[in-house]
Enzyme design. Structure first.
Site, PDB file in Angstrom:
ATOM      1  N   HIS A 159      46.793  -7.453 -26.503  1.00 10.52           N
ATOM      2  CA  HIS A 159      46.322  -7.830 -27.834  1.00 10.52           C
ATOM      3  C   HIS A 159      46.152  -6.550 -28.648  1.00 10.52           C
ATOM      4  O   HIS A 159      45.439  -5.634 -28.239  1.00 10.52           O
ATOM      5  CB  HIS A 159      44.994  -8.587 -27.776  1.00 10.52           C
ATOM      6  CG  HIS A 159      44.541  -9.066 -29.122  1.00 10.52           C
ATOM      7  ND1 HIS A 159      44.816 -10.344 -29.591  1.00 10.52           N
ATOM      8  CD2 HIS A 159      43.849  -8.446 -30.115  1.00 10.52           C
ATOM      9  CE1 HIS A 159      44.308 -10.468 -30.805  1.00 10.52           C
ATOM     10  NE2 HIS A 159      43.716  -9.332 -31.139  1.00 10.52           N
ATOM     11  N   CYS A 160      46.817  -6.481 -29.791  1.00  6.83           N
ATOM     12  CA  CYS A 160      46.792  -5.274 -30.618  1.00  6.83           C
ATOM     13  C   CYS A 160      45.988  -5.545 -31.881  1.00  6.83           C
ATOM     14  O   CYS A 160      46.401  -6.366 -32.717  1.00  6.83           O
ATOM     15  CB  CYS A 160      48.204  -4.840 -30.983  1.00  6.83           C
ATOM     16  SG  CYS A 160      48.264  -3.366 -32.039  1.00  6.83           S
ATOM     17  N   PRO A 161      44.840  -4.877 -32.075  1.00  6.98           N
ATOM     18  CA  PRO A 161      44.049  -5.102 -33.294  1.00  6.98           C
ATOM     19  C   PRO A 161      44.751  -4.627 -34.554  1.00  6.98           C
ATOM     20  O   PRO A 161      44.482  -5.145 -35.638  1.00  6.98           O
ATOM     21  CB  PRO A 161      42.769  -4.298 -33.034  1.00  6.98           C
ATOM     22  CG  PRO A 161      43.152  -3.278 -32.023  1.00  6.98           C
ATOM     23  CD  PRO A 161      44.196  -3.914 -31.168  1.00  6.98           C
TER      24      PRO A 161
END
Length: 306
Positions: A157-159
């Site tokens: 998951h990439c913010p």
């Protein structure tokens, strides 16, 4: 472990199946999802995504108005201005498509007896259910606590893109890291030329801004370019390595032994980018569902899903 319909059903926690009368239509659910715009309502992710856009806009402002427009070399300004802005558009377009594309979410609540019966499982076959989103987990799917969904071939998951990187949007994430790395390298090269020309000539003539303001703006741009180049170049290399090895970052960190048949390197690249190598591989607009969005807009505007 529970016995149900001639096959084994495994769960990490004891979590009851949905009631049999709570019917679940997988085809209709996926059709509804296709008509919606995927967007994660995560405060940290939205702030990071906005920051990404602001940093790219800042870089474009410094390159265009501080370095290129005041330059006396017309063709130097035109060529570099067109190239830099094209890379910026491609980078932001890739960012948008990564953020607004369903990464491969498994439909919520499909762990019903009716749905499992439709899977036509063999006797004794093991299936897994996620206790958090009550869905049947396909092979290589992982649950994301931020997206609150199980994601097929979830890498991480990439913010910065406010989304998971998974089966359906990994291509756009790779393009995003590539174009940000290119635009950062281009900005650093332009800063080097600008410093050289200003030191060799007159600081008051090399920019429309005062020398102190020019220096401060360019120093911030150099710091931004160096940090983004380092981060995205490493991430780009990691993603290409994972694709060629047919292994996600989660699987690598957990040292999971592959139970699937791994694709060869080019087969992995073609499965992510689609088809034979071509310019479409580096085009973030390829496959954009513009017709479907226009039809949806006529019906009353797009809906958002998470």
């Amino acid at each position: 472990t529970m016995q149900s319909s001639g096959h084994r059903f495994r769960d990490v926690e004891h979590h009851p199946l949905l009631a049999e009368n709570d019917s679940y239509d997988s085809s209709s659910s996926e059709a509804d999802m296709a008509e919606r715009v995927w967007f994660i309502r995560d405060g940290c992710g939205m702030v990071c995504a906005i920051m990404t856009w602001l940093l790219v806009v800042y870089a474009d402002f410094v390159v265009t108005f501080v370095m290129l427009l005041p330059s006396k070399d017309f063709w130097y300004s035109v060529i570099n201005g067109v190239l830099f802005n094209c890379l910026a558009v491609l980078a932001l377009s890739s960012h948008l498509r990564t953020m607004l594309t369903d990464p491969g979410a498994v439909p919520k609540g499909n762990a019903t007896k009716e749905y499992m019966d439709n899977l036509q499982l063999k006797p004794g076959e093991v299936i897994y259910k996620c206790p958090k989103c009550c869905s049947i987990k396909p092979e290589r799917a992982h649950h994301c606590s931020i997206c609150k969904r199980c994601i097929r071939k979830m890498d991480h998951h990439c913010p910065w893109v406010n989304n998971c990187v998974g089966e359906k949007n990994q291509r756009f994430f790779v393009l995003f890291t590539m174009y940000i790395a290119l635009i950062s390298a281009h900005a650093l090269v332009l800063c080097g030329f600008q410093f050289f020309s200003c030191v060799r000539g007159q600081w008051t003539e090399c920019s429309d801004f005062s020398p102190p303001v020019t220096v401060i703006l360019m120093i911030f741009l150099c710091l931004e370019g160096f940090l983004f180049l380092t981060f995205t170049a490493v991430m780009f290399g990691t993603q290409i390595h994972s694709i060629c090895n047919d292994e996600t970052e989660i699987e690598r960190l957990k040292s999971e032994k592959p139970t699937w048949e791994r694709r060869l390197r080019w087969e992995g690249m073609k499965s992510v980018f689609g088809g034979q190598p071509s310019l479409l591989w580096i085009n973030p607009f390829a496959g954009f569902p513009i017709r479907r969005l226009l039809l949806r807009a006529k019906k009353g505007g797009p809906e958002f899903s998470v």
